[in-house]
Write an enzyme that holds these catalytic residues in place. Structure first.
Site, PDB file in Angstrom:
ATOM      1  CD  GLN A  17      -2.818   1.341   2.367  1.00 40.62           C
ATOM      2  OE1 GLN A  17      -3.351   2.392   2.599  1.00 40.62           O
ATOM      3  NE2 GLN A  17      -3.056   0.279   3.118  1.00 40.62           N
ATOM      4  CD  GLU A 139      -1.696   2.130   8.240  1.00 39.12           C
ATOM      5  OE1 GLU A 139      -1.534   2.396   7.042  1.00 39.12           O
ATOM      6  OE2 GLU A 139      -1.709   3.007   9.126  1.00 39.12           O
ATOM      7  CG  ASP A 168       0.540   0.970   4.603  1.00 40.44           C
ATOM      8  OD1 ASP A 168       1.757   0.915   4.814  1.00 40.44           O
ATOM      9  OD2 ASP A 168      -0.206   0.000   4.753  1.00 40.44           O
ATOM     10  N   GLY A 247      -7.546  20.195  19.075  1.00 42.35           N
ATOM     11  CA  GLY A 247      -7.150  21.586  18.889  1.00 42.35           C
ATOM     12  C   GLY A 247      -7.542  22.462  20.069  1.00 42.35           C
ATOM     13  N   GLY A 248      -7.531  23.756  19.844  1.00 42.66           N
ATOM     14  CA  GLY A 248      -7.807  24.714  20.912  1.00 42.66           C
ATOM     15  C   GLY A 248      -9.282  24.912  21.194  1.00 42.66           C
TER      16      GLY A 248
HETATM   17  N1  CAO Z   1      12.103  -9.887  -9.379  1.00 40.76           N
HETATM   18  C1  CAO Z   1      12.793 -10.659  -8.515  1.00 40.76           C
HETATM   19  N2  CAO Z   1      12.681 -10.542  -7.181  1.00 40.76           N
HETATM   20  C2  CAO Z   1      11.812  -9.610  -6.727  1.00 40.76           C
HETATM   21  C3  CAO Z   1      11.064  -8.785  -7.566  1.00 40.76           C
HETATM   22  C4  CAO Z   1      11.238  -8.949  -8.972  1.00 40.76           C
HETATM   23  N3  CAO Z   1      10.564  -8.218  -9.838  1.00 40.76           N
HETATM   24  N4  CAO Z   1      10.295  -7.988  -6.814  1.00 40.76           N
HETATM   25  C5  CAO Z   1      10.552  -8.291  -5.531  1.00 40.76           C
HETATM   26  N5  CAO Z   1      11.486  -9.276  -5.479  1.00 40.76           N
HETATM   27  C6  CAO Z   1      12.035  -9.900  -4.280  1.00 40.76           C
HETATM   28  C7  CAO Z   1      12.840  -8.941  -3.442  1.00 40.76           C
HETATM   29  O1  CAO Z   1      14.093  -8.713  -4.009  1.00 40.76           O
HETATM   30  C8  CAO Z   1      12.890  -9.680  -2.114  1.00 40.76           C
HETATM   31  O2  CAO Z   1      13.887 -10.685  -2.198  1.00 40.76           O
HETATM   32  P1  CAO Z   1      14.983 -10.938  -1.020  1.00 40.76           P
HETATM   33  O3  CAO Z   1      14.186 -11.181   0.219  1.00 40.76           O
HETATM   34  O4  CAO Z   1      15.711 -12.139  -1.504  1.00 40.76           O
HETATM   35  O5  CAO Z   1      15.814  -9.735  -0.927  1.00 40.76           O
HETATM   36  C9  CAO Z   1      11.553 -10.419  -2.089  1.00 40.76           C
HETATM   37  O6  CAO Z   1      11.025 -10.301  -3.421  1.00 40.76           O
HETATM   38  C10 CAO Z   1      10.517  -9.922  -1.124  1.00 40.76           C
HETATM   39  O7  CAO Z   1      10.555  -8.525  -0.943  1.00 40.76           O
HETATM   40  P2  CAO Z   1      10.142  -7.903   0.456  1.00 40.76           P
HETATM   41  O8  CAO Z   1      11.017  -8.483   1.513  1.00 40.76           O
HETATM   42  O9  CAO Z   1      10.109  -6.446   0.315  1.00 40.76           O
HETATM   43  O10 CAO Z   1       8.635  -8.421   0.619  1.00 40.76           O
HETATM   44  P3  CAO Z   1       7.919  -9.089   1.884  1.00 40.76           P
HETATM   45  O11 CAO Z   1       6.593  -9.531   1.364  1.00 40.76           O
HETATM   46  O12 CAO Z   1       8.736 -10.128   2.543  1.00 40.76           O
HETATM   47  O13 CAO Z   1       7.722  -7.872   2.911  1.00 40.76           O
HETATM   48  C11 CAO Z   1       6.970  -5.687   3.559  1.00 40.76           C
HETATM   49  C12 CAO Z   1       6.708  -6.939   2.697  1.00 40.76           C
HETATM   50  C13 CAO Z   1       5.932  -4.653   3.195  1.00 40.76           C
HETATM   51  C14 CAO Z   1       6.846  -6.055   5.037  1.00 40.76           C
HETATM   52  C15 CAO Z   1       8.387  -5.145   3.267  1.00 40.76           C
HETATM   53  O14 CAO Z   1       8.522  -4.965   1.888  1.00 40.76           O
HETATM   54  C16 CAO Z   1       8.701  -3.838   3.979  1.00 40.76           C
HETATM   55  O15 CAO Z   1       8.954  -3.795   5.188  1.00 40.76           O
HETATM   56  N6  CAO Z   1       8.721  -2.736   3.209  1.00 40.76           N
HETATM   57  C17 CAO Z   1       9.105  -1.434   3.733  1.00 40.76           C
HETATM   58  C18 CAO Z   1       8.006  -0.833   4.578  1.00 40.76           C
HETATM   59  C19 CAO Z   1       6.711  -0.729   3.847  1.00 40.76           C
HETATM   60  O16 CAO Z   1       6.581  -0.179   2.775  1.00 40.76           O
HETATM   61  N7  CAO Z   1       5.679  -1.243   4.490  1.00 40.76           N
HETATM   62  C20 CAO Z   1       4.313  -0.957   4.063  1.00 40.76           C
HETATM   63  C21 CAO Z   1       3.746  -2.024   3.284  1.00 40.76           C
HETATM   64  S1  CAO Z   1       2.041  -1.726   3.120  1.00 40.76           S
HETATM   65  O17 CAO Z   1       1.419  -2.124   4.597  1.00 40.76           O
END
Ligand code: CAO
Length: 415
Positions: A17, A139, A168, A247-248
């Site tokens: 998101q 979030e 988010d 607020g105030g």
């Molecule tokens: N081709 C190949 N690999 C890809 C890719 C693509 N096109 N797109 C993503 N990937 C891979 C990434 O490189 C990553 O690989 P590694 O773990 O080996 O480095 C993997 O996919 C997963 O990516 P991720 O760790 O970002 O995803 P997740 O689902 O495990 O975590 C989230 C999700 C949101 C917790 C994490 O991305 C995060 O903390 N983001 C930052 C904070 C944020 O934006 N949070 C809000 C999200 S909305 O609530």
């Protein structure tokens, strides 16, 4: 008509998101947003909270309008080659991967700079530099760590998460502002830069008034507009304030006619100093105007509970819409508690494009929130979200790839 960000190319590596809200806004302002997704998998939200089996969820469609989708495995060598071409062609790379994921893909800041020194690298992370910088964040974690949860909720209840996605979507908004600011600075310097919007920081920014209150509390020991005043106890930290105004001007949620059976038959009522005489008149308490206990704002702070109880006796005789109409005649600030059902039926929100009906090839018609920011010279037309990889060939062709090469990338499982 041209669009404000026409000609700006965004390499959109965002998912879930926070990042997608940012790039959707940029797309609405006219940027060409190329969403990069893994083949066959795509953004996880395509499959989350689905209401129609096999069809992109509303979660996904409502966050990814006006974008193009390319599938690409950026961990394969030929996928990296395509990605480098995209980095060369685009102005901004936006990502919200877990900390370190971009580096693990080999897309370091140094690598980006070596290909395209004008590129802006914009990131959402859960935390900025510090003890938690390596943590994954969603979030509600941001709402808790940014100060929102500890200051939200009933005065004697649990910490509370808001339905508004301030972690988010709130961070996405911050990031979008950072990006357009960096684009503006680039017109002066010719250089790209890194833009970071940590979710904790964005939530804290939105909780600025609570940090104000922490300092007021430390100085004076009480917060007079909070429900704990004058009878309750204050500790050394900002308490939860229920529905008291931040607020105030004191405020409260009051029952309206039908509250017994309708969970949204309430109105928010603000006792604004300027309209105190009008409030007394409307509720039939003209004597309060000269009564020392009620005549001044500081005096009223000692009696907010009985004041709101008396006003509520009046609001309970009216529907929330009737109360709104009457109170507005006297410029008394108030707002009915509107349900989602009532909001989607609001004609004026449709007229302004804040609620839009969108046609999707797989799901048919659905409603979405359109662009809440209105630019008179850059109107927004909301275009449905892309299917997974819908624009892969189109984008690769624009990058100069031949049909044969595209086919071989497909055979390799890169796209
Ligand atoms: N081709 C190949 N690999 C890809 C890719 C693509 N096109 N797109 C993503 N990937 C891979 C990434 O490189 C990553 O690989 P590694 O773990 O080996 O480095 C993997 O996919 C997963 O990516 P991720 O760790 O970002 O995803 P997740 O689902 O495990 O975590 C989230 C999700 C949101 C917790 C994490 O991305 C995060 O903390 N983001 C930052 C904070 C944020 O934006 N949070 C809000 C999200 S909305 O609530």
């Amino acid at each position: 008509m041209t669009k404000a960000l026409q000609g700006v190319r965004i390499l959109d590596f965002t998912h879930v998101q926070s990042g997608p809200t940012c790039t959707q806004l940029l797309a609405w302002f006219g940027a060409d947003v190329i969403k990069v997704e893994r083949a066959k998998v795509g953004d996880a939200t395509r499959g989350q909270l689905r209401d129609i089996p096999g069809v992109d969820s509303l979660y996904f469609t409502m966050l990814n309008h006006n974008k193009r989708s390319i599938t690409l495995d950026t961990k394969k060598a030929s996928g990296r080659e395509v990605l480098d071409r995209l980095i060369k062609e685009c102005d901004v790379l936006v990502e919200n991967f877990a900390p370190g994921a971009l580096d693990r893909m080999g897309i370091t800041w140094e690598h980006i700079q070596s290909i395209n020194p004008r590129m802006i690298l914009a990131s959402v992370k859960g935390f900025g530099p510090g003890p938690y910088e390596d943590c994954k964040v969603y979030e509600n974690v941001a709402q808790c760590t940014g100060g929102a949860a500890s200051t939200t909720g009933d005065e004697d209840g649990l910490p509370m998460i808001s339905g508004a996605q301030i972690g988010d979507s709130g961070t996405g908004l911050h990031l979008a502002l950072g990006i357009v600011t960096a684009l503006y600075q680039r017109t002066l310097t010719g250089r790209g830069q890194k833009v970071l919007a940590p979710m904790q920081d964005a939530v804290l920014n939105l909780c600025r008034v609570k940090l104000r209150d922490q300092q007021r509390l430390e100085r004076n020991g009480v917060l007079q507009e909070y429900p704990q005043y004058p009878d309750g106890q204050f500790s050394d930290t900002v308490p939860r304030a229920g529905n008291a105004s931040g607020g105030g001007q004191p405020g409260s949620i009051l029952k309206c006619k039908g509250w017994e059976s309708d969970s949204n038959a309430y109105i928010y009522f603000i006792v604004q100093e300027a309209v105190w005489p009008a409030i007394c008149k409307v509720i039939g308490e003209e004597s309060w105007f000269t009564d020392d206990a009620f005549a001044t704002a500081p005096a009223r702070l000692l009696h907010l509970k009985p004041i709101f109880a008396r006003i509520e006796k009046w609001t309970m005789t009216k529907s929330k819409y009737e109360a709104m109409e009457i109170l507005n005649q006297y410029d008394i600030p108030c707002g009915p508690i509107l349900s989602m059902k009532e909001i989607v039926a609001d004609e004026s929100l449709r007229q302004t494009g804040t609620i839009v009906e969108v046609e999707h090839p797989a799901r048919g018609k659905y409603l979405s929130v359109g662009n809440p920011i209105k630019l008179s010279d850059s109107p927004t037309e909301v275009v449905r979200s892309p299917l997974l990889g819908e624009h892969t060939e189109e984008i690769l062709t624009q990058l100069g790839y031949t049909t044969d090469r595209i086919e071989s990338l497909r055979a390799e499982g890169v796209i």
